[in-house]
Design a protein around this motif. Structure first.
Motif, mmCIF file in Angstrom:
data_model
loop_
_atom_site.group_PDB
_atom_site.id
_atom_site.type_symbol
_atom_site.label_atom_id
_atom_site.label_comp_id
_atom_site.label_asym_id
_atom_site.label_seq_id
_atom_site.Cartn_x
_atom_site.Cartn_y
_atom_site.Cartn_z
ATOM 1 N N CYS A 1 0.844 -1.201 0.000
ATOM 2 C CA CYS A 1 0.000 0.000 0.000
ATOM 3 C C CYS A 1 0.879 1.251 0.000
ATOM 4 O O CYS A 1 1.989 1.237 0.526
ATOM 5 N N GLU A 2 0.354 2.319 -0.556
ATOM 6 C CA GLU A 2 1.083 3.583 -0.606
ATOM 7 C C GLU A 2 1.445 4.067 0.794
ATOM 8 O O GLU A 2 2.532 4.584 1.014
ATOM 9 N N ALA A 3 0.533 3.899 1.735
ATOM 10 C CA ALA A 3 0.794 4.347 3.108
ATOM 11 C C ALA A 3 1.988 3.605 3.704
ATOM 12 O O ALA A 3 2.803 4.189 4.429
ATOM 13 N N VAL A 4 2.113 2.327 3.408
ATOM 14 C CA VAL A 4 3.237 1.534 3.915
ATOM 15 C C VAL A 4 4.532 1.994 3.261
ATOM 16 O O VAL A 4 5.560 2.147 3.930
ATOM 17 N N ILE A 5 4.494 2.246 1.975
ATOM 18 C CA ILE A 5 5.682 2.729 1.267
ATOM 19 C C ILE A 5 6.118 4.078 1.827
ATOM 20 O O ILE A 5 7.300 4.292 2.110
ATOM 21 N N LYS A 6 5.167 4.983 2.021
ATOM 22 C CA LYS A 6 5.483 6.307 2.576
ATOM 23 C C LYS A 6 6.006 6.191 3.994
ATOM 24 O O LYS A 6 6.956 6.872 4.372
ATOM 25 N N ARG A 7 5.401 5.308 4.790
ATOM 26 C CA ARG A 7 5.861 5.112 6.167
ATOM 27 C C ARG A 7 7.300 4.608 6.167
ATOM 28 O O ARG A 7 8.135 5.092 6.921
ATOM 29 N N ASP A 8 7.610 3.649 5.311
ATOM 30 C CA ASP A 8 8.966 3.108 5.245
ATOM 31 C C ASP A 8 9.978 4.177 4.838
ATOM 32 O O ASP A 8 11.085 4.240 5.381
ATOM 33 N N LYS A 9 9.589 5.044 3.887
ATOM 34 C CA LYS A 9 10.466 6.152 3.489
ATOM 35 C C LYS A 9 10.702 7.093 4.675
ATOM 36 O O LYS A 9 11.818 7.549 4.907
ATOM 37 N N TRP A 10 9.629 7.383 5.402
ATOM 38 C CA TRP A 10 9.729 8.291 6.545
ATOM 39 C C TRP A 10 10.620 7.686 7.630
ATOM 40 O O TRP A 10 11.472 8.367 8.200
ATOM 41 N N VAL A 11 10.451 6.403 7.911
ATOM 42 C CA VAL A 11 11.279 5.728 8.917
ATOM 43 C C VAL A 11 12.742 5.767 8.499
ATOM 44 O O VAL A 11 13.628 6.044 9.317
ATOM 45 N N GLU A 12 13.026 5.502 7.230
ATOM 46 C CA GLU A 12 14.402 5.553 6.734
ATOM 47 C C GLU A 12 14.979 6.962 6.884
ATOM 48 O O GLU A 12 16.133 7.129 7.297
ATOM 49 N N HIS A 13 14.181 7.970 6.571
ATOM 50 C CA HIS A 13 14.611 9.362 6.735
ATOM 51 C C HIS A 13 14.947 9.642 8.204
ATOM 52 O O HIS A 13 15.983 10.231 8.508
ATOM 53 N N LEU A 14 14.078 9.213 9.115
ATOM 54 C CA LEU A 14 14.316 9.446 10.537
ATOM 55 C C LEU A 14 15.561 8.717 11.037
ATOM 56 O O LEU A 14 16.318 9.251 11.856
ATOM 57 N N LYS A 15 15.789 7.511 10.543
ATOM 58 C CA LYS A 15 16.986 6.761 10.930
ATOM 59 C C LYS A 15 18.250 7.489 10.487
ATOM 60 O O LYS A 15 19.227 7.570 11.230
ATOM 61 N N LYS A 16 18.240 8.031 9.259
ATOM 62 C CA LYS A 16 19.398 8.781 8.768
ATOM 63 C C LYS A 16 19.644 10.027 9.613
ATOM 64 O O LYS A 16 20.783 10.346 9.946
ATOM 65 N N LYS A 17 18.562 10.735 9.946
ATOM 66 C CA LYS A 17 18.702 11.934 10.774
ATOM 67 C C LYS A 17 19.212 11.581 12.166
ATOM 68 O O LYS A 17 20.039 12.295 12.733
ATOM 69 N N ALA A 18 18.725 10.471 12.744
ATOM 70 C CA ALA A 18 19.171 10.044 14.071
ATOM 71 C C ALA A 18 20.659 9.686 14.042
ATOM 72 O O ALA A 18 21.414 10.033 14.959
ATOM 73 N N GLU A 19 21.083 9.001 12.983
ATOM 74 C CA GLU A 19 22.495 8.645 12.844
ATOM 75 C C GLU A 19 23.351 9.904 12.733
ATOM 76 O O GLU A 19 24.395 10.014 13.374
#
Length: 115
Positions: A31-49
């Motif tokens: 689903c689009e929502a899952v794809i967007k959520r995964d992108k957002w999580v990846e973005h947050l992980k990069k920012k946290a790192e």
């Protein structure tokens, strides 16, 4: 029933997996929502790192502590929520030159979540 929805409870597609893991459409695609959520999580992980490695080092922590102490000693504390909201609004609407230069680093492009 919407064909793009992850929630479809009838027909041959209903299963325990569909109920427990509602992430795929009837055609098996995510689903689009899952794809967007995964992108957002990846973005947050990069920012946290980045924060852990670059932003929050000992020198930076000491500078923040000293700045906070200086602010408290000068009596420039924010007295209430309304003042805080006003100051944040002013910073966003009229950023100083330092923030204006750094702002693009932290902003997401408007098309970030477009499929």
């Amino acid at each position: 029933m919407a064909q793009g929805s992850a929630i479809h409870w009838t027909g041959s597609n209903i299963s325990i997996d569909r109920i427990l893991n509602c992430a795929k459409k009837m055609n098996g695609q995510l689903c689009e929502a899952v794809i967007k959520r995964d992108k957002w999580v990846e973005h947050l992980k990069k920012k946290a790192e980045h924060t852990a490695k670059v932003t929050c080092n000992k020198e930076r922590a000491t500078m923040i502590l000293n700045t906070t102490y200086k602010t408290a000693m000068e009596g420039n504390l924010i007295p209430d929520r309304e003042t805080l909201v006003t100051r944040i609004g002013n910073m966003i609407k009229s950023p100083n030159s330092n923030w204006s230069e750094k702002k693009p680093e932290w902003e997401l492009p408007r098309t970030y979540f477009d499929a």
